[in-house]
Design an enzyme around this catalytic site. Structure first.
Site, PDB file in Angstrom:
ATOM      1  N   ASP A   1      -5.037 -67.079  -2.733  1.00  0.00           N
ATOM      2  CA  ASP A   1      -4.666 -66.203  -4.462  1.00  0.00           C
ATOM      3  C   ASP A   1      -4.669 -67.568  -5.845  1.00  0.00           C
ATOM      4  O   ASP A   1      -4.747 -67.285  -6.783  1.00  0.00           O
ATOM      5  CB  ASP A   1      -3.166 -66.041  -4.895  1.00  0.00           C
ATOM      6  CG  ASP A   1      -2.369 -66.844  -4.883  1.00  0.00           C
ATOM      7  OD1 ASP A   1      -2.671 -67.700  -4.170  1.00  0.00           O
ATOM      8  OD2 ASP A   1      -1.113 -66.703  -4.848  1.00  0.00           O
ATOM      9  N   SER A   2      -5.577 -68.790  -4.924  1.00  0.00           N
ATOM     10  CA  SER A   2      -5.730 -69.646  -6.314  1.00  0.00           C
ATOM     11  C   SER A   2      -7.423 -69.080  -6.743  1.00  0.00           C
ATOM     12  O   SER A   2      -7.290 -69.661  -7.897  1.00  0.00           O
ATOM     13  CB  SER A   2      -6.085 -71.464  -5.164  1.00  0.00           C
ATOM     14  OG  SER A   2      -6.400 -71.099  -3.737  1.00  0.00           O
TER      15      SER A   2
ATOM     16  N   ASP B   1      -3.987 -64.569   1.474  1.00  0.00           N
ATOM     17  CA  ASP B   1      -2.360 -64.498   0.406  1.00  0.00           C
ATOM     18  C   ASP B   1      -1.803 -62.944   0.030  1.00  0.00           C
ATOM     19  O   ASP B   1      -2.768 -62.604  -0.256  1.00  0.00           O
ATOM     20  CB  ASP B   1      -2.888 -65.018  -1.026  1.00  0.00           C
ATOM     21  CG  ASP B   1      -2.484 -67.245  -0.237  1.00  0.00           C
ATOM     22  OD1 ASP B   1      -1.020 -67.035   0.419  1.00  0.00           O
ATOM     23  OD2 ASP B   1      -2.406 -67.953  -2.000  1.00  0.00           O
TER      24      ASP B   1
ATOM     25  N   LYS C   1      -0.015 -64.523   4.120  1.00  0.00           N
ATOM     26  CA  LYS C   1       0.685 -65.476   3.718  1.00  0.00           C
ATOM     27  C   LYS C   1       1.146 -65.045   2.236  1.00  0.00           C
ATOM     28  O   LYS C   1       0.865 -64.728   1.818  1.00  0.00           O
ATOM     29  CB  LYS C   1       0.035 -67.346   3.104  1.00  0.00           C
ATOM     30  CG  LYS C   1       0.676 -68.177   2.502  1.00  0.00           C
ATOM     31  CD  LYS C   1      -0.315 -69.682   2.689  1.00  0.00           C
ATOM     32  CE  LYS C   1      -1.252 -69.860   1.295  1.00  0.00           C
ATOM     33  NZ  LYS C   1      -0.005 -69.946  -0.126  1.00  0.00           N
TER      34      LYS C   1
ATOM     35  N   GLU D   1       4.734 -66.473   0.156  1.00  0.00           N
ATOM     36  CA  GLU D   1       5.452 -67.848  -0.443  1.00  0.00           C
ATOM     37  C   GLU D   1       7.123 -67.825  -0.692  1.00  0.00           C
ATOM     38  O   GLU D   1       7.815 -66.168  -1.207  1.00  0.00           O
ATOM     39  CB  GLU D   1       5.457 -67.939  -2.412  1.00  0.00           C
ATOM     40  CG  GLU D   1       3.633 -68.965  -2.535  1.00  0.00           C
ATOM     41  CD  GLU D   1       3.385 -68.423  -4.221  1.00  0.00           C
ATOM     42  OE1 GLU D   1       3.811 -68.885  -4.692  1.00  0.00           O
ATOM     43  OE2 GLU D   1       2.113 -69.045  -4.150  1.00  0.00           O
TER      44      GLU D   1
ATOM     45  N   GLU E   1       3.819 -77.511  -0.050  1.00  0.00           N
ATOM     46  CA  GLU E   1       2.995 -77.900  -1.388  1.00  0.00           C
ATOM     47  C   GLU E   1       4.241 -79.033  -2.588  1.00  0.00           C
ATOM     48  O   GLU E   1       5.090 -78.522  -2.518  1.00  0.00           O
ATOM     49  CB  GLU E   1       2.831 -76.460  -1.907  1.00  0.00           C
ATOM     50  CG  GLU E   1       1.946 -77.285  -3.035  1.00  0.00           C
ATOM     51  CD  GLU E   1       0.528 -76.102  -3.507  1.00  0.00           C
ATOM     52  OE1 GLU E   1       0.895 -74.791  -2.519  1.00  0.00           O
ATOM     53  OE2 GLU E   1       0.307 -76.588  -4.795  1.00  0.00           O
TER      54      GLU E   1
HETATM   55  O1  KIV Z   1      -3.806 -69.793  -3.135  1.00  0.00           O
HETATM   56  C1  KIV Z   1      -3.925 -70.666  -2.110  1.00  0.00           C
HETATM   57  O2  KIV Z   1      -5.776 -71.856  -2.221  1.00  0.00           O
HETATM   58  C2  KIV Z   1      -2.954 -71.818  -1.817  1.00  0.00           C
HETATM   59  C3  KIV Z   1      -3.021 -73.206  -1.052  1.00  0.00           C
HETATM   60  C4  KIV Z   1      -2.774 -74.207  -1.529  1.00  0.00           C
HETATM   61  C5  KIV Z   1      -2.364 -73.425  -0.305  1.00  0.00           C
HETATM   62  O3  KIV Z   1      -2.042 -70.783  -1.614  1.00  0.00           O
END
Ligand code: KIV
Length: 272
Positions: free
Chosen positions: A51-52, A90, A120, A122, A189
């Protein structure tokens, strides 16, 4: 003919088998088909649609505005470039925090419509029940602890976590809860390397570090950081393997100069 080992599909079982071995796991983010294919062809083990993308693709100041539709869209186009690597997507902010049902439906969309092979999310103790349910439904889960970007406002910025004893204990408890709930892997992280090392030693999940030192079972980097696509952005935990931002800027400038001077197109780029 059986595929050669270097061509074999990377599965959660193959990743788990590398836990505690010297063979580290290389994960990188991708957001479109071209870079996904380049990473896959280069032998990266895991492609993460992070989600970056809110920050590096959409120009937002955090990951919070990213929607589930954004993630489904980018995951699907990345999936078309991924052949061998394991594909993780994510779960964006507020797609899983309000209820278990929200989380299950959101993960289902990433797998069904996005073609992700794992999701993934958090958090720690508070997301353990959701992880248990997802794993029970056959959806592999990657956890994410430490400096979790979706909590940026609670942290007061993208700051290293785990430097105080209380934070350290909390992150350890979170990692244990996530692993015990069935996550096969955990991203750690922006924490001190000694904490990431302790987590790596104590959980069965494959730990993947970013700003967490060398003792994790693997590493992840945001593609834009690794490739130097944003020349002005170089935090300490980043190592640049290319200067594509500089190269792209120079290419655009050379193209514009050629067009203005009438040098492009030439005879070889034109039809008789
Ligand atoms: O969103 C993302 O790219 C991430 C990575 C930095 C692990 O969660």
């Amino acid at each position: 003919m059986a595929p050669a080992p270097q061509d074999a599909k990377v599965t959660t079982a193959a990743l788990r088998a590398r836990k505690g071995t010297p063979e580290k796991v290389a994960m990188v983010t991708a957001y479109d088909v071209v870079f996904a294919r380049l990473a896959d062809d280069a032998g990266v083990d895991v492609v993460l649609v992070g989600d970056s993308l809110g920050m590096v693709m959409q120009g937002e100041r955090s990951t919070l505005p990213v929607t589930l539709d954004d993630m489904v869209y980018h995951t699907r186009i990345v999936s078309r470039g991924v052949r061998r690597a394991h594909l993780v997507s994510d779960m964006p902010f507020m797609s899983y925090q309000a209820s278990l049902e929200d989380g299950i439906r959101a993960a289902g969309r990433l797998i069904k419509e996005g073609r992700a092979e794992a999701v993934k999310l958090e958090g720690g103790v508070e997301v353990a029940e959701l992880i248990r349910r997802l794993v029970g439904l056959g959806i592999p889960v990657v956890g994410h602890v430490g400096m979790t970007p979706q909590s940026v406002h609670q942290f007061g910025g993208f700051k290293i976590q785990g430097r105080t004893e209380a934070q350290r204990e909390k992150i350890l408890a979170d990692a244990r809860a996530v692993a015990e709930a069935g996550a096969y892997s955990i991203v750690i992280e922006a924490v001190p390397q000694s904490l990431a090392a302790e987590i790596t030693r104590t959980v069965s999940a494959v730990t993947i570090g970013i700003g967490a030192g060398p003792e994790c079972d693997g590493q992840v980097m945001v593609m834009h950081d690794l490739l130097g696509l944003e020349p002005s952005w170089k935090p300490r935990f980043v190592r640049r393997y290319a200067e594509l931002g500089k190269a792209a800027g120079e290419a655009f400038a050379a193209y514009a100069a050629d067009v203005r001077a009438g040098r492009f197109p030439g005879p070889q780029e034109s039809f008789d």
